[in-house]
Design a protein around this motif. Structure first.
Motif, PDB file in Angstrom:
ATOM      1  N   PRO A 213       0.816  -1.212   0.000  1.00 28.86           N
ATOM      2  CA  PRO A 213       0.000   0.000   0.000  1.00 28.86           C
ATOM      3  C   PRO A 213       0.855   1.270   0.000  1.00 28.86           C
ATOM      4  CG  PRO A 213       0.043  -0.949   2.189  1.00 28.86           C
ATOM      5  CD  PRO A 213       0.776  -1.909   1.278  1.00 28.86           C
ATOM      6  N   ILE A 214       2.156   1.129   0.194  1.00 29.57           N
ATOM      7  CA  ILE A 214       3.079   2.260   0.238  1.00 29.57           C
ATOM      8  C   ILE A 214       3.452   2.636  -1.190  1.00 29.57           C
ATOM      9  CG2 ILE A 214       5.284   3.082   1.167  1.00 29.57           C
ATOM     10  CD1 ILE A 214       3.198   2.223   3.309  1.00 29.57           C
ATOM     11  N   LYS A 215       3.496   3.942  -1.458  1.00 28.11           N
ATOM     12  CA  LYS A 215       3.824   4.442  -2.789  1.00 28.11           C
ATOM     13  C   LYS A 215       5.012   5.396  -2.724  1.00 28.11           C
ATOM     14  CE  LYS A 215       0.114   2.499  -4.470  1.00 28.11           C
ATOM     15  NZ  LYS A 215       0.245   1.112  -4.272  1.00 28.11           N
ATOM     16  N   VAL A 216       5.733   5.538  -3.821  1.00 23.80           N
ATOM     17  CA  VAL A 216       6.844   6.488  -3.907  1.00 23.80           C
ATOM     18  C   VAL A 216       6.304   7.888  -3.625  1.00 23.80           C
ATOM     19  CG1 VAL A 216       8.544   7.540  -5.442  1.00 23.80           C
ATOM     20  CG2 VAL A 216       8.159   5.073  -5.520  1.00 23.80           C
TER      21      VAL A 216
ATOM     22  N   LYS B  37       4.980  10.030   2.792  1.00 27.28           N
ATOM     23  CA  LYS B  37       5.677  10.300   4.051  1.00 27.28           C
ATOM     24  C   LYS B  37       5.198   9.222   5.012  1.00 27.28           C
ATOM     25  CE  LYS B  37       3.851  14.157   4.133  1.00 27.28           C
ATOM     26  NZ  LYS B  37       3.177  15.197   3.456  1.00 27.28           N
ATOM     27  N   VAL B  38       6.122   8.451   5.545  1.00 25.80           N
ATOM     28  CA  VAL B  38       5.745   7.320   6.380  1.00 25.80           C
ATOM     29  C   VAL B  38       6.318   7.451   7.777  1.00 25.80           C
ATOM     30  CG1 VAL B  38       5.457   5.731   4.442  1.00 25.80           C
ATOM     31  CG2 VAL B  38       7.695   5.953   5.513  1.00 25.80           C
ATOM     32  N   VAL B  39       5.665   6.775   8.720  1.00 24.31           N
ATOM     33  CA  VAL B  39       6.115   6.702  10.105  1.00 24.31           C
ATOM     34  C   VAL B  39       6.551   5.267  10.343  1.00 24.31           C
ATOM     35  CG1 VAL B  39       5.426   6.949  12.519  1.00 24.31           C
ATOM     36  CG2 VAL B  39       4.491   8.492  10.798  1.00 24.31           C
ATOM     37  N   TYR B  40       7.764   5.098  10.863  1.00 28.77           N
ATOM     38  CA  TYR B  40       8.296   3.754  11.100  1.00 28.77           C
ATOM     39  C   TYR B  40       9.088   3.740  12.391  1.00 28.77           C
ATOM     40  CZ  TYR B  40      12.457   5.874   9.046  1.00 28.77           C
ATOM     41  OH  TYR B  40      13.507   6.715   8.771  1.00 28.77           O
TER      42      TYR B  40
ATOM     43  N   SER C 217       6.240  -3.914   6.108  1.00 32.16           N
ATOM     44  CA  SER C 217       5.577  -4.269   7.360  1.00 32.16           C
ATOM     45  C   SER C 217       6.190  -3.555   8.567  1.00 32.16           C
ATOM     46  CB  SER C 217       5.613  -5.786   7.574  1.00 32.16           C
ATOM     47  OG  SER C 217       6.951  -6.240   7.607  1.00 32.16           O
ATOM     48  N   ASP C 218       7.378  -2.943   8.412  1.00 30.19           N
ATOM     49  CA  ASP C 218       7.995  -2.155   9.485  1.00 30.19           C
ATOM     50  C   ASP C 218       7.461  -0.730   9.520  1.00 30.19           C
ATOM     51  OD1 ASP C 218       9.599  -4.275  10.324  1.00 30.19           O
ATOM     52  OD2 ASP C 218      11.193  -3.749   8.918  1.00 30.19           O
ATOM     53  N   ILE C 219       6.630  -0.386   8.554  1.00 36.56           N
ATOM     54  CA  ILE C 219       6.051   0.952   8.487  1.00 36.56           C
ATOM     55  C   ILE C 219       4.718   0.937   9.229  1.00 36.56           C
ATOM     56  CG2 ILE C 219       5.084   2.692   6.927  1.00 36.56           C
ATOM     57  CD1 ILE C 219       7.194   1.779   4.866  1.00 36.56           C
ATOM     58  N   PHE C 220       4.573   1.874  10.190  1.00 37.00           N
ATOM     59  CA  PHE C 220       3.343   1.948  10.976  1.00 37.00           C
ATOM     60  C   PHE C 220       2.189   2.540  10.178  1.00 37.00           C
ATOM     61  CE2 PHE C 220       6.386   2.642  14.714  1.00 37.00           C
ATOM     62  CZ  PHE C 220       6.513   1.288  14.939  1.00 37.00           C
ATOM     63  N   GLY C 221       2.502   3.496   9.311  1.00 32.44           N
ATOM     64  CA  GLY C 221       1.445   4.132   8.540  1.00 32.44           C
ATOM     65  C   GLY C 221       1.969   5.275   7.701  1.00 32.44           C
TER      66      GLY C 221
END
Length: 108
Positions: free
Chosen positions: A60-63, A66-69, A93-97
């Motif tokens: 679900p992550i795209k280039v 901005k992610v929180v990990y 899967s290490d990315i919270f959101g």
């Protein structure tokens, strides 16, 4: 940044946003002790998790996201340098959101 690296499977290439402090992951209250979290900008995403039938479940992550990990464990990521910037390779899967707050890029 023109990245000369394509991650495989469910790996994501992230550039940490320096001098940025997050006290909690997007204001979410966790049921365990607080963990140091970081924000980053995604530069590359692999094709996704490979399922038993050989097909890929896309991330679900795209280039550009901005992610929180989590960044408490120094062994969770592999880092490399390109264009004078340190980039991290982590699993999606290490990315919270995905963080939807604006980024002040002048502090980098």
């Amino acid at each position: 940044m023109n990245l000369n690296f394509v991650p495989t499977y469910n790996f994501v290439v992230v550039e940490e946003i320096k001098n940025d402090t997050i006290k909690s992951a997007a204001g979410i209250i966790m049921s365990r002790p607080p963990e140091k979290v970081a924000r980053g900008i995604v530069h590359a995403v692999g094709p996704g998790f490979r399922m038993q039938n050989g097909e890929y479940a896309p991330s679900p992550i795209k280039v550009g996201d901005k992610v929180v990990y989590g960044s408490l464990n120094p062994n969770f990521a592999t880092s490399f340098y390109q264009g004078g910037k340190q980039l991290l390779v982590i699993r999606d899967s290490d990315i919270f959101g995905i963080d939807t707050t604006p980024v002040d890029t002048s502090i980098q």
